[in-house]
Scaffold this motif. Structure first.
Motif, PDB file in Angstrom:
ATOM      1  N   THR A   1       0.843  -1.197   0.000  1.00  0.00           N
ATOM      2  CA  THR A   1       0.000   0.000   0.000  1.00  0.00           C
ATOM      3  C   THR A   1       0.876   1.244   0.000  1.00  0.00           C
ATOM      4  N   VAL A   2       0.276   2.371  -0.334  1.00  0.00           N
ATOM      5  CA  VAL A   2       0.976   3.662  -0.312  1.00  0.00           C
ATOM      6  C   VAL A   2       0.061   4.705   0.310  1.00  0.00           C
ATOM      7  N   TRP A   3       0.670   5.744   0.857  1.00  0.00           N
ATOM      8  CA  TRP A   3      -0.039   6.946   1.283  1.00  0.00           C
ATOM      9  C   TRP A   3       0.352   8.062   0.326  1.00  0.00           C
ATOM     10  N   VAL A   4      -0.591   8.880  -0.053  1.00  0.00           N
ATOM     11  CA  VAL A   4      -0.329   9.880  -1.093  1.00  0.00           C
ATOM     12  C   VAL A   4      -0.778  11.260  -0.626  1.00  0.00           C
ATOM     13  N   ASP A   5      -0.209  12.244  -1.280  1.00  0.00           N
ATOM     14  CA  ASP A   5      -0.609  13.639  -1.106  1.00  0.00           C
ATOM     15  C   ASP A   5      -1.996  13.835  -1.731  1.00  0.00           C
TER      16      ASP A   5
ATOM     17  N   GLY B   1      -7.102  11.723 -10.609  1.00  0.00           N
ATOM     18  CA  GLY B   1      -8.508  11.337 -10.607  1.00  0.00           C
ATOM     19  C   GLY B   1      -8.756  10.004  -9.930  1.00  0.00           C
ATOM     20  N   VAL B   2      -8.043   9.722  -8.848  1.00  0.00           N
ATOM     21  CA  VAL B   2      -8.226   8.468  -8.121  1.00  0.00           C
ATOM     22  C   VAL B   2      -8.637   8.785  -6.690  1.00  0.00           C
ATOM     23  N   GLY B   3      -9.000   7.764  -5.943  1.00  0.00           N
ATOM     24  CA  GLY B   3      -9.407   7.931  -4.565  1.00  0.00           C
ATOM     25  C   GLY B   3      -8.794   6.862  -3.685  1.00  0.00           C
ATOM     26  N   VAL B   4      -9.021   6.983  -2.389  1.00  0.00           N
ATOM     27  CA  VAL B   4      -8.524   6.004  -1.438  1.00  0.00           C
ATOM     28  C   VAL B   4      -9.159   4.646  -1.738  1.00  0.00           C
ATOM     29  N   GLY B   5      -8.334   3.603  -1.747  1.00  0.00           N
ATOM     30  CA  GLY B   5      -8.804   2.265  -2.080  1.00  0.00           C
ATOM     31  C   GLY B   5      -8.547   1.877  -3.521  1.00  0.00           C
ATOM     32  N   GLU B   6      -8.202   2.849  -4.368  1.00  0.00           N
ATOM     33  CA  GLU B   6      -7.930   2.540  -5.776  1.00  0.00           C
ATOM     34  C   GLU B   6      -6.442   2.256  -5.960  1.00  0.00           C
TER      35      GLU B   6
ATOM     36  N   THR C   1      -2.089  -0.230  -3.571  1.00  0.00           N
ATOM     37  CA  THR C   1      -3.392   0.270  -3.140  1.00  0.00           C
ATOM     38  C   THR C   1      -3.202   1.550  -2.350  1.00  0.00           C
ATOM     39  N   ILE C   2      -3.941   2.587  -2.718  1.00  0.00           N
ATOM     40  CA  ILE C   2      -3.880   3.849  -1.975  1.00  0.00           C
ATOM     41  C   ILE C   2      -4.636   3.649  -0.666  1.00  0.00           C
ATOM     42  N   ALA C   3      -3.896   3.679   0.458  1.00  0.00           N
ATOM     43  CA  ALA C   3      -4.495   3.363   1.756  1.00  0.00           C
ATOM     44  C   ALA C   3      -4.765   4.592   2.608  1.00  0.00           C
ATOM     45  N   GLY C   4      -4.299   5.769   2.210  1.00  0.00           N
ATOM     46  CA  GLY C   4      -4.532   6.957   3.021  1.00  0.00           C
ATOM     47  C   GLY C   4      -4.023   8.211   2.343  1.00  0.00           C
TER      48      GLY C   4
END
Length: 832
Positions: free
Chosen positions: A140-144, A152-157, A167-170
């Motif tokens: 997983t990764v955490w993103v700005d 154009g993505v969201g958490v969980g994508e 997976t974007i986790a936070g």
């Protein structure tokens, strides 16, 4: 009379003079001068306090060992032996992609326990509350937040990095090294250090930074610092809370100095207004002092009395100016909010002290010396009004004033050379304005021989007061020139620079191309119908010696030289120089030089590092040293946006070392969608969008320029105040002149016309000087900095002349309109 009684009398005199308007201009000048200084001082102090308060958060540890190659295990062993907590961090730029979009991001690979100081706060969703975290779970990764909005993505994508998808986790809410947003390279992505190797992003030639963070007891940290300082090698350095983020501090110091010097323009003009207003105050209090002398007042008591008046005035105006500066700095913070980032702490008392020092330097340097002459007014002046004080008092006063303002300039500049430039520039501006004023007035006088009486009399008034005319022109032109430079000329320079770039100039750079990807990359571009870019090989190396003498950043005072010595160079090789390179010293190599160790160095970097033709350079390439002479110096057209190198070698030398390629090409706007395919096909490539970088730099420049424009509003206000001070200083003289003229039959309308001509010519001169100065600076920047043809534009001349003439004429008319309304008998009776 006791000292307390003298103080009470001084306060009554101050209140009377304020009500009578005697101190209006003087007080306004002091308020503007103090406000301009404290506005910048309050802002600088808040930013400096933010860095101090957030030092741990900026660093994420008590101490950091940083390098551009993996750090030896001895550092971790020593930290462990001293009982220090430790965490490893690897950072680098890379491309992230999601579906059909890609984005350049700042990747941080961290391990559990990070950060050791401060907090890493992450939210489960874009609008959810954040909580302290350490490292994201593997996979997983955490993103700005910017990553989500731009891709154009969201958490969980899913988010792609190199050969992996995560997976974007936070969403990152707060992280070390991002509290102050001055040098943010891009949106941040944090992944677990265990996942780094699987991304395939660590390749030869990749610009990767390795950091070991340690924290613990102060004694243990100091012991580790001593060890690390001895153990660091080339490309490695030790950072602590004391020197956290030196690049941010360096950028801040330059910005603070620039804003401080901008405020000094207002201080210089305020000093002129103070001197003019004090001169008028001196003239209008001769009679009162003569009467007090007749009634038995000693010189000492008169001196103490007016010293008390100006002491109280200085305290009041410095307090009011500091209050204005406090309110104005909030506007400065708002203008620079995108650069500052986050909330700033409240300032300390130092800016307030700076404001009081500036106020009293202006007051003591320009007002007290001439006012001290009041104590020497002869008692006989009660009977003979023509008697005054010796002229030497004014000379001494102005000399002390110049010394005072020079001291203030050097104090604010914080650098002898910079302060000397500003001081000499101010003196040169005054001399140039005076010379131009004299020439233009003299020329107009000759041309107006057959003109109306109003023209002739208005020009005669200017010739009678040459020093006053020069001071007014210099003051007003300084404010006008600043505004012209920051608006019209700046826009022309940017437009000229953009127009100088060919329409097919490269706007994308590809970095980290591996040798086995060259053919596949060429086929990719051919399949897309775009000419394949030429790739250039490069090998990373570190300069370790010049002429056999070891070099380090400590050998250089220049900040750029320090950074160049600390970083690794990209060495390349070529048989012939590129078309935008020109040999300025030495010669390029011949075919028989193939395989010979020799260097061709770019002239600018050679000058910065003190490298000369014939010097022997020694580079370290992955632990192997390479030495050879400098056989040529080159100039490079960096603004062509083609691939170029500081140092180039002949073929046959570097091919045996690990290398990667770099390329640049022009991508039409309508074909930008192929970048996503390119990143997916070659995930290790780093794609730099030049247009996006330039847009970001342009946005930052615009924000800083708006802040400078805001500070220069004080300069413009001070320039107008100089005009009013000059009008007030000659008001008594104008009253007498108008009374005599009206006695001789002149109408009020004719006198108004004379005044309008006088002030219109002053405005015309100020506009001419401002337009000339702005154009000259624009030409110098165009020719010396941007290296583009200077496009002459009449807009600065039209705006400068029209704004100067109309604005000064209107302000002057408002200042003297009541002069012609006083009955001549009343005026002449009061002067006899």
């Amino acid at each position: 009379m006791t000292l307390f009684q003298e103080l009470l009398l001084a306060l009554r005199l101050l209140r009377r003079d304020i009500r009578a308007g005697e101190l209006r201009v003087l007080a306004s000048a002091l308020v503007i001068g103090v406000a301009s200084v404290t506005t910048v001082a309050f802002f600088n102090d808040r930013v400096r306090a933010a860095l101090e308060v957030q030092a741990n958060q900026l660093l994420g540890a008590d101490l950091v060992v940083a390098g551009d190659r993996p750090l030896p295990g001895s550092f971790r062993d020593q930290a462990r032996a001293l009982g220090l907590a430790q965490a490893e961090l690897v950072k680098f730029p890379s491309m992230a992609f999601a579906d059909s979009r890609s984005l350049l991001v700042d990747v941080r690979a961290v391990e559990q326990g990070y950060p050791l100081r401060g907090e890493l706060r992450v939210a489960d969703g874009a609008r959810n509350a954040s909580t302290p975290r350490s490292a994201p779970p593997p996979g997983t990764v955490w993103v700005d937040e910017r990553v989500l909005s731009r891709l154009g993505v969201g958490v969980g994508e899913r988010l792609g990095l190199g050969e992996r998808t995560f997976t974007i986790a936070g969403v990152i809410d707060q992280a070390p090294e991002s509290v102050v947003g001055f040098l943010s390279l891009g949106p941040r992505v944090i992944l677990n250090l265990e996942d780094l190797s699987s991304t395939g992003l660590v390749q030869p030639g990749s610009r990767i930074g390795y950091r070991l963070l340690v924290a613990g007891a102060p004694a243990a940290v100091e012991a580790f610092r001593a060890f690390a300082t001895r153990a660091v090698g080339p490309g490695q350095k030790v950072e602590s809370i004391r020197d956290a983020r030196p690049e941010i501090r360096s950028a801040l110091e330059r910005a603070e100095r620039f804003l401080a010097l901008s405020s000094l323009a207002a201080v210089i003009l305020a000093a002129v207004a103070v001197a003019l207003a004090a001169r008028r105050y001196l003239q209008r209090h001769f009679d009162a002092c003569a009467v007090m002398r007749c009634l038995g007042a000693s010189q000492g008591s008169i001196l103490r009395l007016y010293a008390g008046v100006f002491l109280a005035l200085g305290i009041a105006t410095s307090t009011l100016g500091s209050a204005v500066g406090w309110a104005a700095q909030a506007g400065l913070v708002r203008l620079l909010a995108p650069l500052v980032g986050g909330e700033l702490p409240l300032p300390g008392l130092t800016p307030l002290a700076q404001g009081y020092v500036a106020g009293f330097v202006l007051l003591l340097g320009f007002a007290m010396p001439p006012l001290a002459a009041l104590a020497r007014v002869p008692t006989l002046r009660v009977l003979r009004r023509e008697l005054g004080v010796p002229g030497s008092a004014g000379v001494i006063g102005y000399a002390l004033g110049i010394l005072a303002i020079a001291a203030l300039i050097f104090w604010e500049a914080g650098d002898l050379r910079l302060g000397r430039i500003v001081l000499l520039g101010a003196v040169a501006g005054l001399l140039a304005s005076g010379m131009l004023s004299w020439l233009v007035v003299r020329g107009l006088a000759r041309l107006s021989a057959g003109a109306s009486r109003a023209w002739r009399m208005g020009l005669a008034n200017l010739r009678r007061r040459p020093l006053s005319t020069a001071v007014q022109v210099a003051a007003l032109s300084m404010g006008l020139m600043a505004m012209l430079l920051l608006t019209l000329v700046r826009g022309d320079l940017i437009q000229s620079w953009r127009a100088s770039l060919p329409p097919d100039a490269p706007n994308r750079f590809l970095v980290n191309i591996q040798p086995d990807q060259r053919e596949a990359l060429q086929r990719f571009f051919e399949a897309q119908g775009i000419p394949a870019p030429k790739t250039y090989p490069m090998v990373r190396a570190r300069l370790i010696a010049i002429n056999g003498r070891q070099v380090s950043s400590a050998d250089y005072a220049d900040e750029r030289a320090k950074r160049l010595v600390d970083r690794e160079f990209n060495l390349s090789w070529a048989e012939t120089p590129q078309s935008d390179n020109r040999i300025v010293a030495g010669r390029w190599w011949r075919p028989e030089d193939r395989g010979r160790t020799a260097f061709s160095v770019e002239q600018g970097i050679a000058r910065t590092l003190g490298i000369r033709l014939g010097d022997t350079l020694t580079y370290d390439i992955a632990g192997v040293t390479l030495s050879g002479p400098v056989t040529s110096l080159r100039t490079v057209e960096w603004d062509s946006f083609r691939v170029n190198f500081f140092v180039v070698m002949p073929p046959g030398v570097l091919e045996a070392y690990p290398a990667s390629d770099v390329a640049s090409f022009h991508l039409p706007r309508e074909r930008e969608e192929i970048m996503n395919s390119l990143v997916k096909r070659f995930p290790n490539l780093l794609v730099i969008d030049v247009a996006a970088v330039l847009a970001q730099v342009q946005a930052m420049m615009d924000q800083v320029i708006r802040a400078v424009e805001f500070v220069f509003l004080f300069t413009l206000a001070a320039g107008v105040l100089v005009l009013y001070a000059a009008i007030a200083a000659t008001r008594d003289e104008r009253l007498v002149d108008a009374a005599i003229m009206r006695t001789l039959g002149a109408r009020a309308a004719q006198l108004r016309a004379v005044h309008m001509v006088e002030f219109a010519v002053i405005g015309l001169l100020a506009g001419l000087v401002a337009a000339f100065g702005a154009t000259a600076v624009g030409w110098a920047v165009s020719a010396r900095v941007l290296n583009v043809p200077f496009q002459t534009n009449g807009a600065p001349w039209i705006v400068g002349i029209v704004a100067g003439t109309a604005g000064v004429a209107l302000a002057g008319w408002l200042g003297v309109r009541r002069v012609v309304e006083r009955p001549p008998l009343q005026v002449l009776s009061a002067t006899t």
